[in-house]
Scaffold this motif. Structure first.
Motif, PDB file in Angstrom:
ATOM      1  N   MET A 141      47.432 -14.640 -10.673  1.00  0.00           N
ATOM      2  CA  MET A 141      47.559 -13.310 -11.271  1.00  0.00           C
ATOM      3  C   MET A 141      47.321 -12.240 -10.211  1.00  0.00           C
ATOM      4  SD  MET A 141      48.298 -12.378 -14.294  1.00  0.00           S
ATOM      5  CE  MET A 141      48.464 -10.773 -15.065  1.00  0.00           C
ATOM      6  N   GLN A 142      46.234 -12.490  -9.393  1.00  0.00           N
ATOM      7  CA  GLN A 142      45.913 -11.511  -8.348  1.00  0.00           C
ATOM      8  C   GLN A 142      47.083 -11.355  -7.381  1.00  0.00           C
ATOM      9  OE1 GLN A 142      42.361 -13.393  -6.938  1.00  0.00           O
ATOM     10  NE2 GLN A 142      41.001 -12.127  -8.204  1.00  0.00           N
ATOM     11  N   LYS A 143      47.736 -12.488  -7.016  1.00  0.00           N
ATOM     12  CA  LYS A 143      48.882 -12.423  -6.111  1.00  0.00           C
ATOM     13  C   LYS A 143      50.021 -11.631  -6.746  1.00  0.00           C
ATOM     14  CE  LYS A 143      48.591 -16.584  -3.328  1.00  0.00           C
ATOM     15  NZ  LYS A 143      48.939 -18.007  -3.470  1.00  0.00           N
ATOM     16  N   GLN A 144      50.222 -11.920  -8.029  1.00  0.00           N
ATOM     17  CA  GLN A 144      51.363 -11.336  -8.698  1.00  0.00           C
ATOM     18  C   GLN A 144      51.248  -9.811  -8.811  1.00  0.00           C
ATOM     19  OE1 GLN A 144      52.234 -13.396 -12.374  1.00  0.00           O
ATOM     20  NE2 GLN A 144      54.171 -13.904 -11.395  1.00  0.00           N
ATOM     21  N   ILE A 145      50.024  -9.333  -9.143  1.00  0.00           N
ATOM     22  CA  ILE A 145      49.883  -7.880  -9.274  1.00  0.00           C
ATOM     23  C   ILE A 145      49.442  -7.239  -7.972  1.00  0.00           C
ATOM     24  CG2 ILE A 145      49.410  -7.972 -11.753  1.00  0.00           C
ATOM     25  CD1 ILE A 145      46.460  -7.598 -11.121  1.00  0.00           C
ATOM     26  N   GLY A 146      49.248  -8.067  -6.926  1.00  0.00           N
ATOM     27  CA  GLY A 146      48.925  -7.541  -5.606  1.00  0.00           C
ATOM     28  C   GLY A 146      47.556  -6.909  -5.531  1.00  0.00           C
ATOM     29  N   TRP A 172      41.248  -8.192  -8.827  1.00  0.00           N
ATOM     30  CA  TRP A 172      41.508  -8.212 -10.282  1.00  0.00           C
ATOM     31  C   TRP A 172      40.710  -9.319 -10.971  1.00  0.00           C
ATOM     32  CZ3 TRP A 172      43.373 -11.895 -13.591  1.00  0.00           C
ATOM     33  CH2 TRP A 172      43.683 -11.470 -14.886  1.00  0.00           C
ATOM     34  N   GLU A 173      40.172  -9.001 -12.109  1.00  0.00           N
ATOM     35  CA  GLU A 173      39.501 -10.028 -12.912  1.00  0.00           C
ATOM     36  C   GLU A 173      39.941  -9.902 -14.344  1.00  0.00           C
ATOM     37  OE1 GLU A 173      35.327 -10.728 -12.674  1.00  0.00           O
ATOM     38  OE2 GLU A 173      35.345 -10.567 -10.483  1.00  0.00           O
TER      39      GLU A 173
END
Lengths: 319, 374
Positions: B149-154, B158-159
């Motif tokens: 998820m963190q990769k996807q939203i850059g 993010w948590e």
């Protein structure tokens, strides 16, 4: 310690009883044992020999009656009794996993032998049991006769005036038995009272006096010779012949003969009266053409006496 | 009471115990073996679960996930499989306990922004282990999902929204099962050794016929009983110290509380075990019977003590029984002293319970014993 009590008797028993529930193990037994006497207690298994002995040793409490050992009352002075008696049972009851010396040391400690005497007493036991070379052997590896002597030695460590031996020689070979009895004579000569149960008739002959116990009751008491005269209702005849089996058949039908048994190379015949029976027996043998070499009245053995007493007891009890 | 007679009894008992190979093994070897077994072999920690990987996707993302499993330390890849049929076979014959299956559409679904499914199949025969494996797998997959998820939203920080559980285990921070079991071995060993010593040493005298000789000597029942029990008490303490030393210096189990508390509690605990040992000796005629009776008591006592299975999980009727089990109290004391570092202020109810139980059992057994002696 030997003269801690000056009474003539080491053991006195009067109307002693022991009941286990409804079972009367010992029934009103009375007798006295003189100091320095070898007193034999004779009877079949379960007759009450061991129970009586256990009461006298202070192990079990009698149901009724009176008894003293070395002057101490079995009801109230069991502790003193235990300090003044030695006890040895038919089963080897020393520790098999301890050495000869360790066993002696243990019992010296339990009997609180004074420090200065300990070594002397130990040497005395070792010497008496002939175990000088086996002081450090486990008792488990000793032969039966040696073990019994060691057990006797441990029972004598505290120089008790009275010793109780419960079938001490059962399971011991004849030569060891013989030397064990020599030891008992020595002890009696030193003034120790020996109370011994046995069912070996030859051993009973060695005793100064004998008491026969049967079904919990004392059925006879006296010296071995007294018993043979007083309690033997029959005469015993010894018949030696070439054909004992044939003779047995020949005498079987004669009413005067109360009992006939094979005995060695001949027969033992129990008859009411020897002199009147002998001609009848000879006649019966001649009728069958049987040759006999000897026919005579003999002194009965203790075994004959014992069997005779028990049979008359059983028949009077309707058994 | 005569001290000389007592000393000779005790001396004789020690000679006999150490001369008998079986007793020597019970006293010296058994504690060592038990501590080793419970220190090394008995562990409920789940590590190196044999795992099969069934990667149908074979994409960078799927390999990433597999790496996470391998590096966690909990899973050890035994084999790579290529068909459904192999799953059955591997689980059936127990070659693997878990199978991770990544479907072929794994990466495609992630790329399209929808939820990708991953399957983990575990061997549920051992329900405890299976549960632990599943929760480990869940954690790994959750962390993988967060990173994707963190990769996807850059955004590296993010948590996911919602509640985040922060866990911490007190007293045994790494949840090492050894820390729980090894101190318990002290309690179990002390019980078993003293039960056997006491009951066997009395029954041996009955069996060998030496009892008959002893009762005609002036020895008093109290001297005999003390002579029989003192060696058990001494060896009970020796064993306690011995296993404690192994725990601390070999297995690095922490001792946070006072050993004095442990000593005092051990004394009361020994009253109960020796009382039971004496009782067994009154109902047994041979050493074999004594041994049987000892295990007949010891095994249920061990199972119903909290040694391995929590008492709280037992049915209430069974729980009621555990209140009569000395092991139950001593285990709480031992673990309290070792791991929690608590002392008499916290543990007094257990210590008191042992004292009451000990007094009761010992009085009763001695009474019964004296009656049998006569």
């Amino acid at each position: 310690m030997l003269v801690s009590n000056n009474s003539e008797y080491a053991v006195t028993v009067k109307d002693l009883e022991k009941r286990f529930g409804s079972f009367q193990a010992v029934n009103k037994v009375s007798f006295q044992v003189r100091r320095g006497e070898i007193f034999g207690f004779l009877g079949p298994n379960g007759a009450g020999k061991s129970t009586t002995m256990r009461m006298l040793c202070g192990i079990i409490i009698p149901t009724a009656g009176e008894a003293t050992v070395n002057g101490f009352d079995v009801f109230h002075q069991a502790e003193q009794i235990k300090n003044h008696i030695g006890y040895m049972s038919q089963k080897f009851s020393l520790y098999e996993d301890l050495t000869v010396e360790e066993n002696i040391d243990f019992y010296s400690g339990i009997y609180q032998i004074p420090m200065v005497e300990k070594k002397n007493r130990k040497d005395w036991v070792v010497k008496m049991a002939g175990l000088d070379e086996h002081r450090n052997s486990l008792t488990a590896i000793l032969p039966g006769g040696w073990r019994q002597r060691l057990a006797l030695g441990c029972a004598l460590l505290h120089k008790p005036p009275v010793i109780f031996l419960d079938e001490p020689t059962s399971g011991v070979d004849p030569i060891s038995r013989r030397s064990f009895w020599e030891l008992i004579y020595q002890l009696a000569a030193e003034g120790i009272t020996v109370f011994v149960t046995t069912h070996y008739m030859d051993e009973a002959e060695y005793c100064d006096r004998l008491a026969m116990i049967y079904r919990g009751e004392l059925v006879a008491i006296g010296t071995p010779d007294e018993l043979k005269v007083k309690y033997m209702n029959n005469d015993v005849l010894n018949l030696e012949c070439l054909d004992p089996f044939g003779a047995l058949q020949a005498v079987n039908g004669i009413p005067e003969i109360r009992e006939a048994a094979l005995f060695g190379r001949g027969l033992h015949l129990a008859v009411n009266d020897a002199s009147s029976s002998i001609p009848i027996i000879i006649k019966a043998l001649q009728e069958r053409k049987l040759v006999y070499t000897r026919l005579e009245k003999i002194i009965p053995s203790l075994e004959d006496v014992f069997v005779s007493i028990i049979e008359s007891r059983d028949s009077s009890a309707g058994l | 009471m005569v001290l000389e007679r007592l000393m000779h009894m005790i001396r004789k008992e020690f000679i006999q115990v150490f001369r008998n190979p079986k007793m020597r093994a019970i006293v010296l070897v058994m504690p060592l073996i038990q501590s080793m077994v419970f220190g090394y072999a008995v562990t409920t920690d789940v590590k190196n679960v044999p795992t099969a990987i069934y990667d149908q996707a074979e994409t960078p993302e799927s390999r990433d996930l597999i790496d996470r499993f391998i590096h966690s330390g909990y899973f050890s890849v035994k084999t790579i499989i290529r068909s459904d049929r192999e799953i059955d076979e591997l689980l059936d014959n127990g070659e693997v306990a878990a199978v991770l299956r990544i479907p072929s559409d794994f990466s495609a679904k992630i790329a399209s922004g929808s939820t990708a499914a991953v399957q983990i199949i575990v061997d549920g025969t051992d329900s405890n282990t299976a549960g632990v494996v599943l929760s480990y797998a869940g954690n790994i997959i959750r962390n993988d999902a967060i990173e994707l998820m963190q990769k996807q939203i850059g955004n590296q920080d993010w948590e996911p929204l919602g509640v985040n559980l922060q866990t911490r285990a007190w007293f045994n921070e790494n949840l090492t099962s050894r820390n729980f079991y090894v101190p318990g071995v002290i309690a179990a060993i002390v019980m078993l050794v003293t039960l056997l010593l006491t009951s066997m040493s009395v029954v041996r005298e009955k069996e060998m016929g030496t009892m008959e000789q002893i009762v005609v000597t002036p020895i008093k029942p109290i001297e005999f009983i003390l002579g029989k029990t003192m060696p058990s008490i001494i060896l009970g303490f020796v064993n306690m110290i011995f296993v404690t030393l192994i725990s601390v210096f070999w297995f690095d189990i922490p001792v946070r509380g006072s050993l004095m508390t442990l000593f005092i509690a051990n004394g009361f605990y020994l009253m109960t075990t020796i009382g039971i040992g004496l009782f067994i000796s009154t109902i047994s005629d041979t050493q074999q019977q004594a041994m049987m009776s000892t295990f007949f008591f010891f095994l249920p006592a061990l199972l119903l003590s909290g040694f391995m299975f929590p008492i709280a999980n037992m049915p209430e009727v069974v729980q009621a029984f555990t209140y009569f089990n000395p092991l139950r109290y001593f285990l709480i004391i031992i673990r309290g002293v070792f791991l929690k570092g608590v002392g008499v202020t916290i543990l007094w109810p257990q210590i008191l319970a042992l004292f009451i139980l000990g007094t009761f059992v010992l009085t009763l057994s001695v009474k019964k014993f004296r009656k049998n002696l006569a």
